[in-house]
Design a protein around this motif. Sequence first.
Motif, PDB file in Angstrom:
ATOM      1  N   TYR A  23       0.441  -1.238   0.062  1.00 12.70           N
ATOM      2  CA  TYR A  23       0.047   0.024   0.334  1.00 12.70           C
ATOM      3  C   TYR A  23       0.767   0.957  -0.181  1.00 12.70           C
ATOM      4  O   TYR A  23       0.328   2.070  -0.943  1.00 12.70           O
ATOM      5  CB  TYR A  23      -0.860   0.250   1.453  1.00 12.70           C
ATOM      6  CG  TYR A  23      -2.251   1.196   1.410  1.00 12.70           C
ATOM      7  CD1 TYR A  23      -3.050   1.410   0.358  1.00 12.70           C
ATOM      8  CD2 TYR A  23      -1.788   1.980   2.140  1.00 12.70           C
ATOM      9  CE1 TYR A  23      -3.767   2.210   0.276  1.00 12.70           C
ATOM     10  CE2 TYR A  23      -2.814   3.029   2.542  1.00 12.70           C
ATOM     11  CZ  TYR A  23      -3.964   3.022   1.352  1.00 12.70           C
ATOM     12  OH  TYR A  23      -4.817   4.263   1.131  1.00 12.70           O
ATOM     13  N   ILE A  24       1.473   1.098   1.207  1.00 16.21           N
ATOM     14  CA  ILE A  24       2.363   2.568   1.161  1.00 16.21           C
ATOM     15  C   ILE A  24       4.281   2.065  -0.109  1.00 16.21           C
ATOM     16  O   ILE A  24       4.223   3.099  -0.539  1.00 16.21           O
ATOM     17  CB  ILE A  24       2.922   2.437   2.521  1.00 16.21           C
ATOM     18  CG1 ILE A  24       2.387   2.724   3.477  1.00 16.21           C
ATOM     19  CG2 ILE A  24       4.155   3.974   2.120  1.00 16.21           C
ATOM     20  CD1 ILE A  24       1.305   3.781   3.618  1.00 16.21           C
ATOM     21  N   GLN A  25       3.951   1.080  -0.397  1.00 15.11           N
ATOM     22  CA  GLN A  25       5.582   1.202  -0.908  1.00 15.11           C
ATOM     23  C   GLN A  25       5.209   1.362  -2.622  1.00 15.11           C
ATOM     24  O   GLN A  25       6.140   1.933  -2.981  1.00 15.11           O
ATOM     25  CB  GLN A  25       6.020  -0.089  -0.697  1.00 15.11           C
ATOM     26  CG  GLN A  25       7.686  -0.443  -1.506  1.00 15.11           C
ATOM     27  CD  GLN A  25       8.179  -2.407  -0.883  1.00 15.11           C
ATOM     28  OE1 GLN A  25       7.455  -3.075  -1.835  1.00 15.11           O
ATOM     29  NE2 GLN A  25       8.903  -2.406  -0.054  1.00 15.11           N
ATOM     30  N   GLY A  26       4.126   0.716  -2.617  1.00 15.39           N
ATOM     31  CA  GLY A  26       3.266   0.997  -4.065  1.00 15.39           C
ATOM     32  C   GLY A  26       3.883   2.414  -4.126  1.00 15.39           C
ATOM     33  O   GLY A  26       3.792   2.688  -5.914  1.00 15.39           O
ATOM     34  N   ARG A  27       2.642   3.360  -3.360  1.00 18.86           N
ATOM     35  CA  ARG A  27       2.724   4.809  -4.038  1.00 18.86           C
ATOM     36  C   ARG A  27       3.958   5.133  -4.009  1.00 18.86           C
ATOM     37  O   ARG A  27       4.597   6.623  -4.962  1.00 18.86           O
ATOM     38  CB  ARG A  27       1.700   5.285  -2.794  1.00 18.86           C
ATOM     39  CG  ARG A  27       0.661   4.781  -3.560  1.00 18.86           C
ATOM     40  CD  ARG A  27      -0.745   4.568  -2.417  1.00 18.86           C
ATOM     41  NE  ARG A  27      -2.055   4.620  -2.588  1.00 18.86           N
ATOM     42  CZ  ARG A  27      -2.496   3.567  -3.199  1.00 18.86           C
ATOM     43  NH1 ARG A  27      -1.285   2.685  -2.899  1.00 18.86           N
ATOM     44  NH2 ARG A  27      -3.380   3.269  -3.401  1.00 18.86           N
ATOM     45  N   LEU A  28       5.516   4.889  -3.109  1.00 17.89           N
ATOM     46  CA  LEU A  28       6.150   5.581  -3.173  1.00 17.89           C
ATOM     47  C   LEU A  28       7.210   5.642  -4.082  1.00 17.89           C
ATOM     48  O   LEU A  28       8.163   6.029  -4.035  1.00 17.89           O
ATOM     49  CB  LEU A  28       6.887   5.823  -1.561  1.00 17.89           C
ATOM     50  CG  LEU A  28       6.885   6.629  -0.435  1.00 17.89           C
ATOM     51  CD1 LEU A  28       7.042   8.132  -0.917  1.00 17.89           C
ATOM     52  CD2 LEU A  28       5.133   7.047  -0.545  1.00 17.89           C
TER      53      LEU A  28
END
Length: 214
Positions: A23-28
């Motif tokens: 969730y966070i890794q994919g966006r960042l």
Amino acid sequence: FKYYVISTGDLLRETGAAARDLYIQGRLAKRQHLAWCASATAREPILRAHLQAVQGVVGLAATLAGPDPTTRDALIHSALGLSYRAEQRLEGSAKIDTLFASAPRHYRLAYGIVIDALCRQGRLRHDPANDTLRSTASAAERDAAGAFIARSRIRHRLRWPKMILTVDNWIDQLQAKLERTHGIVIEVPPWERRIILITGWRHFIRLRRQGKVS
């Protein structure tokens, strides 16, 4: 625009090897622009989180690539598309092409640095004769990566009740994205908004059957 509030500790954990989902890794891992930062001390963990995220998605894409040869651009596309594989999204594969086309030089440079590092580590093999790459991941490693993607999809779905209850205009955002992406207008009357956790599934199931939710 959207904004997120997250602690430094959570940011570094969820973009690193200990991330519980994408969730966070994919966006960042997407192209970022640091518009403002309070200090150099505050900037360092943000840049580290971005680097970790890029390393994470490219490494995961390399593991999932399998033993067949692939090109750099194909691997970059796969890395960009991981967050869409790991979540229920309204956007399809065309969104990945749009992301890459918006900054091809950036992605080839930034993701290419990580690809070169994976080649030096032996996680990828480069064939200079035809400029292709092969993953050296074992079947067990590919299975673990696939399980991580599946777990990410489950965790994303479990976030829906939280989003509905804590984001004031979450339903409005979904309606706008659905109309913008697929030209579909769904009217949600006031009475249904109060019980959307119960009634919203009929909309979701219908959109799944129509192939509008990936």
